[in-house]
Scaffold this motif. Structure first.
Motif, PDB file in Angstrom:
ATOM      1  N   HIS A 277       0.835  -1.214   0.000  1.00 17.58           N
ATOM      2  CA  HIS A 277       0.000   0.000   0.000  1.00 17.58           C
ATOM      3  C   HIS A 277       0.868   1.263   0.000  1.00 17.58           C
ATOM      4  O   HIS A 277       0.579   2.229  -0.714  1.00 17.58           O
ATOM      5  N   GLN A 278       1.946   1.207   0.795  1.00 15.25           N
ATOM      6  CA  GLN A 278       2.885   2.342   0.841  1.00 15.25           C
ATOM      7  C   GLN A 278       3.459   2.677  -0.532  1.00 15.25           C
ATOM      8  O   GLN A 278       3.826   3.806  -0.805  1.00 15.25           O
ATOM      9  N   ASP A 279       3.580   1.651  -1.383  1.00 15.73           N
ATOM     10  CA  ASP A 279       4.128   1.881  -2.725  1.00 15.73           C
ATOM     11  C   ASP A 279       3.027   2.215  -3.735  1.00 15.73           C
ATOM     12  O   ASP A 279       3.245   2.116  -4.948  1.00 15.73           O
ATOM     13  N   GLY A 280       1.859   2.576  -3.224  1.00 16.27           N
ATOM     14  CA  GLY A 280       0.792   3.051  -4.102  1.00 16.27           C
ATOM     15  C   GLY A 280       0.006   1.961  -4.805  1.00 16.27           C
ATOM     16  O   GLY A 280      -0.705   2.221  -5.776  1.00 16.27           O
ATOM     17  N   ILE A 281       0.145   0.719  -4.327  1.00 11.13           N
ATOM     18  CA  ILE A 281      -0.579  -0.395  -4.959  1.00 11.13           C
ATOM     19  C   ILE A 281      -1.973  -0.536  -4.335  1.00 11.13           C
ATOM     20  O   ILE A 281      -2.119  -0.450  -3.118  1.00 11.13           O
ATOM     21  N   ASP A 282      -2.965  -0.739  -5.174  1.00 11.48           N
ATOM     22  CA  ASP A 282      -4.337  -0.954  -4.699  1.00 11.48           C
ATOM     23  C   ASP A 282      -4.438  -2.364  -4.107  1.00 11.48           C
ATOM     24  O   ASP A 282      -4.451  -3.361  -4.840  1.00 11.48           O
ATOM     25  N   ILE A 283      -4.489  -2.441  -2.788  1.00 10.30           N
ATOM     26  CA  ILE A 283      -4.436  -3.752  -2.119  1.00 10.30           C
ATOM     27  C   ILE A 283      -5.819  -4.314  -1.800  1.00 10.30           C
ATOM     28  O   ILE A 283      -5.939  -5.338  -1.118  1.00 10.30           O
ATOM     29  N   SER A 284      -6.863  -3.657  -2.316  1.00  9.51           N
ATOM     30  CA  SER A 284      -8.223  -4.039  -1.883  1.00  9.51           C
ATOM     31  C   SER A 284      -8.548  -5.514  -2.177  1.00  9.51           C
ATOM     32  O   SER A 284      -9.165  -6.198  -1.361  1.00  9.51           O
TER      33      SER A 284
END
Lengths: 299, 299
Positions: A277-284
């Motif tokens: 998430h910190q790297d801007g990835i959509d983890i939903s």
């Protein structure tokens, strides 16, 4: 992704996995009875958790999954299904019911169940090796899968499980059993998803941690359900573990202790997703796996 | 090669295969009981016919075999051994004795025998996929092996064998069973040996014909031995086929007819070697396999 999108993606993907499995199995030139026995268990309506995990990772990192990703993912269900067929055998867990249906040997007899399992196990490697992937990736997948499924992974866990019936295990020993029995294939799914998505080493590490804790949580949850669940909810017999003197988390730590352990693993899963998430990835999509663990408080 | 050289080469190579298997199995991080169960059957003193065939082909075409060739060859013994363990199970052929020793499940119990078989099968692919081969060759080997061992090959043959107990097969049906049950792994050995030796397409075809006929001859010979052999000679029970109403060549064609069929297959093996001989290849090592079939005339 929003919740309704996640649900749509999940349903569409599971349908594709089911179709992919049916097409592959239909293409086999085997005796009808063997094909029937293999298809019976593959089609028994599993959640496709492991293969879906691979594709959820591809979707998370690449925004899509390819037909090759789908086939790699589906082949994992063959391994999972074989393990269920052999585990249910009279000489193993001796289960008559699986997902609410008679187990393979109850329908096809014990010899055919052994062979259907052998067939599914072997043909998972046939499937993986016939795909038109980069051969370097292909060999890595085959190596990781065989390691996860074999005598250092899932088969070892099953041996530990059987051995453990004769004496009480420590927590560390129980975790070793579960790392093999349930964890290894889930970890493989995380590894395969990351490899197919060409993720960075740091993200591969986060996926590994996610998979490790997922595998542990999965087994703890399964142990807890055997205590607090009902046959109608689960489609299989409950309270079997205690009757068979199995080593489980509730037996070792009490129900409350097991639930605490489960929450801990789920927390570590969350932390590994935070890295992504910190790297801007959509983890939903991946965070949705946490909903698998609905901890009941009734005993 | 002269006869004494062939014998020396054979003994030295079998010793190397045995060592290679022991080293590989010793390196596994599995529970001791699982390792013991796997090693018990792998070390049960087989002839290493299939793995030796791979190395004999390498020696024939390259004048030597490498350590990698040795490991590829040895991994095939894991598949062969797994098939014996599962075939001997009570629900399958229910054999108590194999190569003069108690069968795996007689020593380790039925559950462990299933798992030891599963472990050996899976780990054969682990072994092949961890070798530092050209990945293109590696994928070809894995694909050919999984195809030969799986539900279109050996597992299918075993199903046909069990199915056939219920009714008399035609010669064509019996040959289909045997192509799977015995032929597929022997054909794989010929293919793998040719691939590792980088032979021409024409020579690969000759090896394929050699392997196909070898597989057939092997099974016919096995059927004949069950009729004319003794328990002391063979290290296993004899006259089992008739007692169990198995479909065999002697049952279908009579003992004389079966012997004629065997001679025919051996003749075709000879003809495929003649193709290699015409191209100046020393076929003595491969021709030595013909000596396996010592046709007895006594009934």
């Amino acid at each position: 992704m929003k919740n309704n999108q996640i649900e749509e993606f999940k349903q569409a993907t599971i349908t594709k996995i089911d179709q992919c499995l049916d097409e592959y199995l239909a293409s086999l030139e085997s005796y009808t009875i063997l094909k029937d026995a293999m298809c019976y268990s593959v089609d028994a309506g599993g959640k496709r958790l492991r293969s879906f995990l691979i594709l959820a990772i591809c979707q998370t990192f690449k925004g899509k999954y390819s037909d090759l990703d789908l086939q790699v993912a589906s082949s994992l269900e063959l391994i999972h299904t074989y393990s269920l067929i052999h585990d249910d055998l009279p000489e193993m867990d001796n289960d008559d019911l699986r997902r609410g249906k008679p187990t393979n040997h109850k329908v096809y007899g014990q010899a055919m169940a052994v062979l259907a399992g052998d067939g599914l196990l072997t043909t998972a490697f046939e499937w993986l090796s016939r795909l038109e992937l980069d051969p370097v990736i292909q060999v890595k997948l085959i190596h990781a899968l065989s390691k996860a499924a074999g005598p250092e992974g899932m088969v070892n866990g099953q041996v530990g499980d059987i051995q453990g019936e004769q004496h009480q295990l420590t927590l560390a020993q129980l975790q070793r059993v579960h790392r093999g029995k349930t964890g290894a294939l889930i970890q493989y799914a995380c590894y395969a998803g990351g490899l197919l998505s060409n993720v960075s080493a740091e993200h591969q590490d986060a996926l590994k941690q996610f998979g490790t804790q997922f595998g542990l949580a999965f087994q703890i949850y399964d142990d807890i359900l055997d205590v607090v669940g009902t046959e109608a909810e689960l489609g299989k017999k409950v309270h079997k573990d205690q009757a068979e003197n199995k080593n489980t988390y509730p037996r070792l730590l009490g129900l409350e202790g097991a639930q605490k352990e489960l929450r801990h693993s789920v927390q570590l899963m969350r932390e590994s997703l935070a890295v992504l998430h910190q790297d801007g990835i959509d983890i939903s999509l991946l965070a949705d796996f946490l909903n698998y663990f609905k901890i009941k408080d009734k005993a």
